[in-house]
Design an enzyme around this catalytic site. Structure first.
Site, mmCIF file in Angstrom:
data_model
loop_
_atom_site.group_PDB
_atom_site.id
_atom_site.type_symbol
_atom_site.label_atom_id
_atom_site.label_comp_id
_atom_site.label_asym_id
_atom_site.label_seq_id
_atom_site.Cartn_x
_atom_site.Cartn_y
_atom_site.Cartn_z
ATOM 1 N N PHE A 21 0.847 -1.203 0.000
ATOM 2 C CA PHE A 21 0.000 0.000 0.000
ATOM 3 C C PHE A 21 0.876 1.244 0.000
ATOM 4 C CE2 PHE A 21 -2.335 3.368 2.283
ATOM 5 C CZ PHE A 21 -3.428 3.485 1.437
ATOM 6 N N GLY A 22 0.649 2.109 -0.983
ATOM 7 C CA GLY A 22 1.388 3.370 -1.074
ATOM 8 C C GLY A 22 0.475 4.545 -0.735
ATOM 9 N N TYR A 23 0.972 5.444 0.101
ATOM 10 C CA TYR A 23 0.178 6.619 0.501
ATOM 11 C C TYR A 23 0.956 7.916 0.286
ATOM 12 C CZ TYR A 23 3.261 6.134 4.466
ATOM 13 O OH TYR A 23 4.393 6.002 5.243
ATOM 14 N N GLY A 24 2.219 7.791 -0.131
ATOM 15 C CA GLY A 24 3.068 8.968 -0.364
ATOM 16 C C GLY A 24 3.544 8.941 -1.807
ATOM 17 N N SER A 25 4.869 8.994 -1.979
ATOM 18 C CA SER A 25 5.401 9.031 -3.346
ATOM 19 C C SER A 25 5.055 7.772 -4.132
ATOM 20 C CB SER A 25 6.914 9.233 -3.318
ATOM 21 O OG SER A 25 7.535 8.168 -2.629
ATOM 22 N N GLU A 96 13.661 3.519 0.891
ATOM 23 C CA GLU A 96 12.923 4.124 1.999
ATOM 24 C C GLU A 96 13.626 3.891 3.336
ATOM 25 O OE1 GLU A 96 11.104 5.864 0.592
ATOM 26 O OE2 GLU A 96 10.367 4.830 -1.176
HETATM 27 C C1 BEZ Z 1 4.506 5.493 0.267
HETATM 28 O O1 BEZ Z 1 3.627 4.758 0.727
HETATM 29 O O2 BEZ Z 1 4.313 6.143 -0.735
HETATM 30 C C2 BEZ Z 1 5.788 5.589 0.966
HETATM 31 C C3 BEZ Z 1 5.873 5.202 2.249
HETATM 32 C C4 BEZ Z 1 7.072 5.307 2.894
HETATM 33 C C5 BEZ Z 1 8.163 5.792 2.255
HETATM 34 C C6 BEZ Z 1 8.035 6.181 0.967
HETATM 35 C C7 BEZ Z 1 6.865 6.082 0.307
#
Ligand code: BEZ
Length: 190
Positions: A21-25, A96
Protein backbone atom coordinates in the site's frame (compact mmCIF):
# COMPACT_ATOMS: atom_id res chain seq x y z
CA UNK A 1 -9.17 -9.51 9.26
CA UNK A 2 -8.04 -8.19 12.64
CA UNK A 3 -9.75 -5.55 14.83
CA UNK A 4 -6.59 -3.45 15.12
CA UNK A 5 -4.94 -1.66 12.18
CA UNK A 6 -1.67 -3.58 12.50
CA UNK A 7 -2.07 -7.32 12.20
CA UNK A 8 1.63 -8.11 12.40
CA UNK A 9 4.81 -6.12 12.05
CA UNK A 10 7.01 -8.70 10.33
CA UNK A 11 5.61 -10.04 7.06
CA UNK A 12 6.22 -13.75 6.80
CA UNK A 13 8.96 -15.01 4.50
CA UNK A 14 7.17 -16.18 1.36
CA UNK A 15 7.70 -16.23 -2.38
CA UNK A 16 4.05 -15.38 -3.02
CA UNK A 17 3.01 -11.99 -4.45
CA UNK A 18 1.82 -9.53 -1.84
CA UNK A 19 0.00 -6.20 -1.79
CA UNK A 20 2.02 -3.08 -1.04
CA UNK A 21 0.00 0.00 0.00
CA UNK A 22 1.39 3.37 -1.07
CA UNK A 23 0.18 6.62 0.50
CA UNK A 24 3.07 8.97 -0.36
CA UNK A 25 5.40 9.03 -3.35
CA UNK A 26 4.43 5.45 -4.16
CA UNK A 27 1.07 6.77 -5.41
CA UNK A 28 2.67 8.68 -8.28
CA UNK A 29 6.13 7.12 -8.65
CA UNK A 30 6.74 3.40 -8.55
CA UNK A 31 9.97 2.50 -10.32
CA UNK A 32 9.38 -1.20 -9.61
CA UNK A 33 7.56 -4.01 -11.37
CA UNK A 34 4.04 -4.82 -10.24
CA UNK A 35 1.42 -7.33 -11.36
CA UNK A 36 -1.62 -5.19 -10.55
CA UNK A 37 -2.41 -1.72 -9.24
CA UNK A 38 -5.70 -0.84 -7.49
CA UNK A 39 -6.97 2.20 -5.56
CA UNK A 40 -7.40 1.23 -1.93
CA UNK A 41 -7.40 2.50 1.64
CA UNK A 42 -6.34 1.50 5.11
CA UNK A 43 -8.26 2.25 8.30
CA UNK A 44 -7.10 3.69 11.60
CA UNK A 45 -4.22 5.64 10.06
CA UNK A 46 -3.93 9.20 8.80
CA UNK A 47 -1.30 10.73 6.49
CA UNK A 48 0.91 13.36 8.12
CA UNK A 49 3.97 15.33 6.97
CA UNK A 50 5.71 14.58 10.24
CA UNK A 51 8.71 12.60 8.98
CA UNK A 52 11.98 14.34 8.18
CA UNK A 53 13.86 13.55 4.98
CA UNK A 54 17.58 14.18 4.81
CA UNK A 55 18.28 11.59 2.11
CA UNK A 56 15.51 12.13 -0.49
CA UNK A 57 13.82 15.51 -0.26
CA UNK A 58 16.28 17.36 1.93
CA UNK A 59 19.75 17.24 3.41
CA UNK A 60 21.18 16.86 6.90
CA UNK A 61 21.57 20.65 7.06
CA UNK A 62 18.11 21.36 5.66
CA UNK A 63 15.85 18.30 6.07
CA UNK A 64 12.63 18.15 4.12
CA UNK A 65 9.31 16.76 5.32
CA UNK A 66 7.60 13.71 3.82
CA UNK A 67 4.49 11.72 4.59
CA UNK A 68 4.15 9.04 7.19
CA UNK A 69 1.13 7.47 8.88
CA UNK A 70 -0.01 8.17 12.43
CA UNK A 71 -2.73 6.24 14.24
CA UNK A 72 -6.10 7.98 14.50
CA UNK A 73 -9.35 6.34 15.51
CA UNK A 74 -11.87 6.27 12.67
CA UNK A 75 -9.41 7.60 10.08
CA UNK A 76 -9.24 6.31 6.51
CA UNK A 77 -6.11 6.86 4.41
CA UNK A 78 -6.60 6.57 0.66
CA UNK A 79 -3.76 5.47 -1.59
CA UNK A 80 -2.73 2.94 -4.20
CA UNK A 81 -2.11 -0.79 -3.73
CA UNK A 82 0.39 -2.68 -5.87
CA UNK A 83 0.63 -6.45 -6.19
CA UNK A 84 4.36 -7.15 -6.14
CA UNK A 85 6.81 -10.03 -5.98
CA UNK A 86 8.51 -10.18 -2.55
CA UNK A 87 11.93 -9.46 -4.05
CA UNK A 88 10.73 -5.94 -4.93
CA UNK A 89 10.88 -5.13 -1.21
CA UNK A 90 14.66 -5.29 -1.07
CA UNK A 91 14.90 -2.32 -3.45
CA UNK A 92 12.26 -0.41 -1.52
CA UNK A 93 14.02 -1.03 1.78
CA UNK A 94 17.01 0.80 0.34
CA UNK A 95 14.89 3.55 -1.21
CA UNK A 96 12.92 4.12 2.00
CA UNK A 97 15.68 3.59 4.53
CA UNK A 98 15.24 6.92 6.33
CA UNK A 99 13.37 5.65 9.41
CA UNK A 100 10.63 3.60 7.76
CA UNK A 101 9.49 0.21 9.01
CA UNK A 102 7.45 -2.47 7.24
CA UNK A 103 4.03 -3.10 8.78
CA UNK A 104 1.21 -5.42 7.71
CA UNK A 105 -2.33 -4.03 7.89
CA UNK A 106 -5.81 -4.73 6.55
CA UNK A 107 -6.40 -3.36 3.05
CA UNK A 108 -9.73 -2.16 1.64
CA UNK A 109 -9.97 -1.88 -2.15
CA UNK A 110 -12.20 0.87 -3.51
CA UNK A 111 -14.40 -1.83 -5.12
CA UNK A 112 -15.28 -3.17 -1.64
CA UNK A 113 -13.06 -6.24 -1.57
CA UNK A 114 -10.42 -6.72 1.13
CA UNK A 115 -6.98 -8.22 1.63
CA UNK A 116 -3.87 -7.54 3.67
CA UNK A 117 -1.02 -5.21 2.67
CA UNK A 118 2.47 -4.26 3.59
CA UNK A 119 2.93 -0.54 4.35
CA UNK A 120 6.07 1.44 5.02
CA UNK A 121 5.63 3.80 7.94
CA UNK A 122 7.92 5.91 10.07
CA UNK A 123 6.88 5.90 13.70
CA UNK A 124 7.34 8.59 16.34
CA UNK A 125 10.81 8.67 17.81
CA UNK A 126 12.75 7.38 14.78
CA UNK A 127 15.96 9.26 14.05
CA UNK A 128 14.40 11.43 11.33
CA UNK A 129 11.09 12.11 13.13
CA UNK A 130 10.03 15.80 13.16
CA UNK A 131 6.48 15.53 14.46
CA UNK A 132 3.53 17.89 14.48
CA UNK A 133 3.73 21.47 13.26
CA UNK A 134 1.29 23.95 11.73
CA UNK A 135 0.52 23.83 8.00
CA UNK A 136 2.45 27.09 7.57
CA UNK A 137 5.53 25.82 9.43
CA UNK A 138 5.52 22.61 7.40
CA UNK A 139 5.09 24.55 4.14
CA UNK A 140 7.96 26.90 5.07
CA UNK A 141 10.25 23.94 5.69
CA UNK A 142 9.17 22.20 2.49
CA UNK A 143 9.62 25.37 0.41
CA UNK A 144 13.36 25.55 1.13
CA UNK A 145 14.29 21.85 1.14
CA UNK A 146 15.65 19.78 -1.73
CA UNK A 147 17.58 16.52 -1.89
CA UNK A 148 18.75 13.82 -4.29
CA UNK A 149 15.15 13.01 -5.29
CA UNK A 150 14.38 16.65 -6.07
CA UNK A 151 12.71 19.66 -4.45
CA UNK A 152 10.53 18.89 -1.45
CA UNK A 153 7.80 21.15 -2.92
CA UNK A 154 7.49 18.86 -5.95
CA UNK A 155 6.88 15.87 -3.65
CA UNK A 156 4.09 17.77 -1.87
CA UNK A 157 2.43 19.09 -5.03
CA UNK A 158 2.61 15.74 -6.85
CA UNK A 159 1.12 13.97 -3.85
CA UNK A 160 -1.70 16.53 -3.52
CA UNK A 161 -2.48 16.22 -7.24
CA UNK A 162 -2.47 12.44 -7.21
CA UNK A 163 -4.81 12.25 -4.19
CA UNK A 164 -7.23 14.56 -6.02
CA UNK A 165 -6.82 12.52 -9.24
CA UNK A 166 -7.96 9.46 -7.29
CA UNK A 167 -11.09 11.41 -6.29
CA UNK A 168 -10.22 11.89 -2.61
CA UNK A 169 -9.65 14.80 -0.22
CA UNK A 170 -6.90 15.04 2.37
CA UNK A 171 -7.34 18.16 4.52
CA UNK A 172 -3.82 17.95 5.98
CA UNK A 173 -2.11 17.72 2.58
CA UNK A 174 -4.34 20.41 1.06
CA UNK A 175 -3.69 22.85 3.93
CA UNK A 176 0.07 22.50 3.46
CA UNK A 177 -0.29 22.78 -0.32
CA UNK A 178 -2.31 26.01 0.02
CA UNK A 179 0.23 27.44 2.49
CA UNK A 180 3.09 26.59 0.14
CA UNK A 181 1.39 28.12 -2.90
CA UNK A 182 0.67 31.29 -0.90
CA UNK A 183 4.31 31.50 0.19
CA UNK A 184 5.48 31.05 -3.39
CA UNK A 185 3.02 33.66 -4.68
CA UNK A 186 4.37 36.18 -2.14
CA UNK A 187 7.97 35.44 -3.09
CA UNK A 188 7.12 35.90 -6.78
CA UNK A 189 5.69 39.37 -6.11
CA UNK A 190 8.66 40.68 -4.13
C1 BEZ B 1 4.51 5.49 0.27
O1 BEZ B 1 3.63 4.76 0.73
O2 BEZ B 1 4.31 6.14 -0.73
C2 BEZ B 1 5.79 5.59 0.97
C3 BEZ B 1 5.87 5.20 2.25
C4 BEZ B 1 7.07 5.31 2.89
C5 BEZ B 1 8.16 5.79 2.26
C6 BEZ B 1 8.04 6.18 0.97
C7 BEZ B 1 6.87 6.08 0.31
Amino acid sequence: MSDTPISRTRPSESDQPLWLFGYGSLIYKTGFAFKACRPASIKGWTRRFWQGSHDHRGTLESPGRVATLVPQEGAVCHGMAYLIAPDVLAGLDVREKNGYLRVMTDLYFDDGSQDEALVYMATEGNEAWLGEASALEIAQQISTAAGPSGPNRDYLLMLADSIRDMGHDDDHVEAIEQALLALEANVDRS
